[in-house]
Design a protein around this motif. Structure first.
Motif, PDB file in Angstrom:
ATOM      1  N   LYS A 180       0.806  -1.213   0.000  1.00 55.53           N
ATOM      2  CA  LYS A 180       0.000   0.000   0.000  1.00 55.53           C
ATOM      3  C   LYS A 180       0.845   1.272   0.000  1.00 55.53           C
ATOM      4  CE  LYS A 180      -4.169   1.714   2.289  1.00 55.53           C
ATOM      5  NZ  LYS A 180      -5.117   1.474   3.428  1.00 55.53           N
ATOM      6  N   PHE A 181       1.934   1.258   0.814  1.00 59.51           N
ATOM      7  CA  PHE A 181       2.749   2.463   0.968  1.00 59.51           C
ATOM      8  C   PHE A 181       4.245   2.231   0.734  1.00 59.51           C
ATOM      9  CE2 PHE A 181      -0.798   2.987   4.096  1.00 59.51           C
ATOM     10  CZ  PHE A 181      -1.461   4.015   3.449  1.00 59.51           C
ATOM     11  N   ASN A 182       4.638   0.989   0.426  1.00 62.48           N
ATOM     12  CA  ASN A 182       6.061   0.625   0.327  1.00 62.48           C
ATOM     13  C   ASN A 182       6.768   0.788   1.672  1.00 62.48           C
ATOM     14  OD1 ASN A 182       6.920   1.689  -3.093  1.00 62.48           O
ATOM     15  ND2 ASN A 182       5.619   0.048  -2.354  1.00 62.48           N
ATOM     16  N   SER A 183       6.046   0.584   2.760  1.00 62.84           N
ATOM     17  CA  SER A 183       6.632   0.727   4.092  1.00 62.84           C
ATOM     18  C   SER A 183       6.227  -0.438   4.971  1.00 62.84           C
ATOM     19  CB  SER A 183       6.174   2.033   4.744  1.00 62.84           C
ATOM     20  OG  SER A 183       4.780   1.997   5.006  1.00 62.84           O
ATOM     21  N   LEU A 184       6.915  -0.592   6.091  1.00 65.26           N
ATOM     22  CA  LEU A 184       6.461  -1.436   7.177  1.00 65.26           C
ATOM     23  C   LEU A 184       5.945  -0.517   8.275  1.00 65.26           C
ATOM     24  CD1 LEU A 184       9.270  -4.155   7.432  1.00 65.26           C
ATOM     25  CD2 LEU A 184       6.887  -4.535   6.760  1.00 65.26           C
ATOM     26  N   GLU A 185       4.785  -0.854   8.831  1.00 68.79           N
ATOM     27  CA  GLU A 185       4.203  -0.040   9.891  1.00 68.79           C
ATOM     28  C   GLU A 185       4.355  -0.758  11.218  1.00 68.79           C
ATOM     29  OE1 GLU A 185      -0.010   2.137  11.124  1.00 68.79           O
ATOM     30  OE2 GLU A 185      -0.045   0.210  10.059  1.00 68.79           O
ATOM     31  N   PHE A 186       4.845  -0.049  12.219  1.00 72.31           N
ATOM     32  CA  PHE A 186       5.032  -0.617  13.556  1.00 72.31           C
ATOM     33  C   PHE A 186       4.061   0.079  14.505  1.00 72.31           C
ATOM     34  CE2 PHE A 186       8.860  -1.297  11.162  1.00 72.31           C
ATOM     35  CZ  PHE A 186       9.176  -2.617  11.446  1.00 72.31           C
ATOM     36  N   ARG A 187       3.192  -0.724  15.142  1.00 70.18           N
ATOM     37  CA  ARG A 187       2.036  -0.213  15.861  1.00 70.18           C
ATOM     38  C   ARG A 187       2.133  -0.403  17.375  1.00 70.18           C
ATOM     39  NH1 ARG A 187      -2.510   0.344  12.730  1.00 70.18           N
ATOM     40  NH2 ARG A 187      -3.800  -0.223  14.529  1.00 70.18           N
ATOM     41  N   ALA A 188       3.280  -0.797  17.886  1.00 72.51           N
ATOM     42  CA  ALA A 188       3.349  -1.259  19.271  1.00 72.51           C
ATOM     43  C   ALA A 188       3.438  -0.146  20.306  1.00 72.51           C
ATOM     44  CB  ALA A 188       4.555  -2.193  19.440  1.00 72.51           C
TER      45      ALA A 188
END
Length: 298
Positions: A180-188
């Motif tokens: 979707k964004f070419n990123s990894l999302e970290f939600r912690a």
């Protein structure tokens, strides 16, 4: 999300083209609940309404990904505006901070390296930055929701990438953001407006990203862990932050347990370039002719 055949050795921006290839490396989303929240800043941050929050609330999203040299300045600017009268910030368990790390110039193999390194350390990192987020349904660890492991194994085997956003977007490491964004999302990370606290977390994530590129593929991660042991491994991966891991009870055993979980991914496939099948053109018995077809992939 639509499944897509992917060459795991192409840069992510080529494998999954997006509308804008950002040059910045760090995207940040800060959720808050409170009173008299500013609805707009002259620059840097967008004000977004988040229906998951309660009462007067907002999600402040960087207008564009920041660089390593600038992101903390933006966080300081946000903190200054959210601590000025008459703004009041409420300590709420519903709020959190999400960090996107741009991966558009990395390959999928390097993304897997990053994911595997993060998962080996995941519960120890969460225990440091946000122990109250352990078990939170909006940032599930892989050890609490092993469907993420199964999905990553299947994608590595088939070279078909397309995790269901309805299922996997709420993982501590949201892998759906790659396509979707070419990123990894970290939600912690818990909800906070502290520039120092958020910056420490961002720098930890960047340190893991930097070391991930040093491995040819995930099998080298497992091999090095076995040689160095937990002490040597954590000093290799997070030299500046090793203490936050080593100060925790049972950290060595927890790292070994996480590695065993991640090994399902590590040894799920041959990470080399995909081989080409040979196509049979003429059936000639024992002298059957075979020629390579470079348009067919396994």
């Amino acid at each position: 999300m639509r499944s897509k055949k992917s060459d795991f050795h192409l840069p992510i921006q080529d494998a999954f083209p997006v509308a804008v290839n950002h040059t910045g490396e760090i995207g940040i989303e800060v959720e808050v609940e409170g009173q008299n929240l500013p609805k707009g800043f002259p620059s840097y941050w967008n004000y977004v309404v988040d229906p998951s929050l309660r009462g007067e609330s907002a999600e402040y999203v960087l207008k564009k990904p920041a660089t390593r040299d600038t992101f903390k300045n933006y966080l300081k600017y946000l903190e200054k505006n959210l601590t000025a009268d008459p703004v009041k910030i409420k300590n709420s368990p519903r709020t959190s901070v999400h960090v996107h790390i741009n991966m558009n110039d990395r390959t999928m193999v390097q993304v897997y390296n990053y994911i595997c390194l993060y998962l080996v350390l995941e519960d120890l990192l969460i225990q440091h930055i946000s122990p109250e987020r352990n078990g939170n349904l909006f940032c599930l660890k892989a050890s609490d929701a092993e469907a993420l492991i199964d999905m990553l194994v299947k994608a590595a085997n088939t070279r078909i990438w397309g995790p269901d956003e309805n299922i996997f977007r709420y993982s501590s490491c949201n892998v759906c953001a790659i396509e979707k964004f070419n990123s990894l999302e970290f939600r912690a990370m818990r909800g906070t407006i502290s520039a120092d606290e958020i910056s420490e977390w961002v720098n930890i994530l960047l340190a893991i990203k930097d070391v991930a590129v040093e491995y040819k593929d995930p099998t080298e991660i497992s091999g090095e862990f076995s040689i160095l042991g937990p002490e040597g491994f954590i000093r290799k991966v997070l030299p500046e932050y090793a203490g936050i891991i080593q100060n925790q009870i049972g950290w060595r055993e927890r790292m070994w347990n996480n590695l065993r979980l991640v090994q399902e991914i590590i040894y799920s496939t041959d990470w080399g370039q995909q081989k080409k099948k040979e196509k049979r053109l003429f059936a000639l018995g024992d002298d059957e002719e075979i020629v390579p077809d470079f348009n067919l992939e396994e």
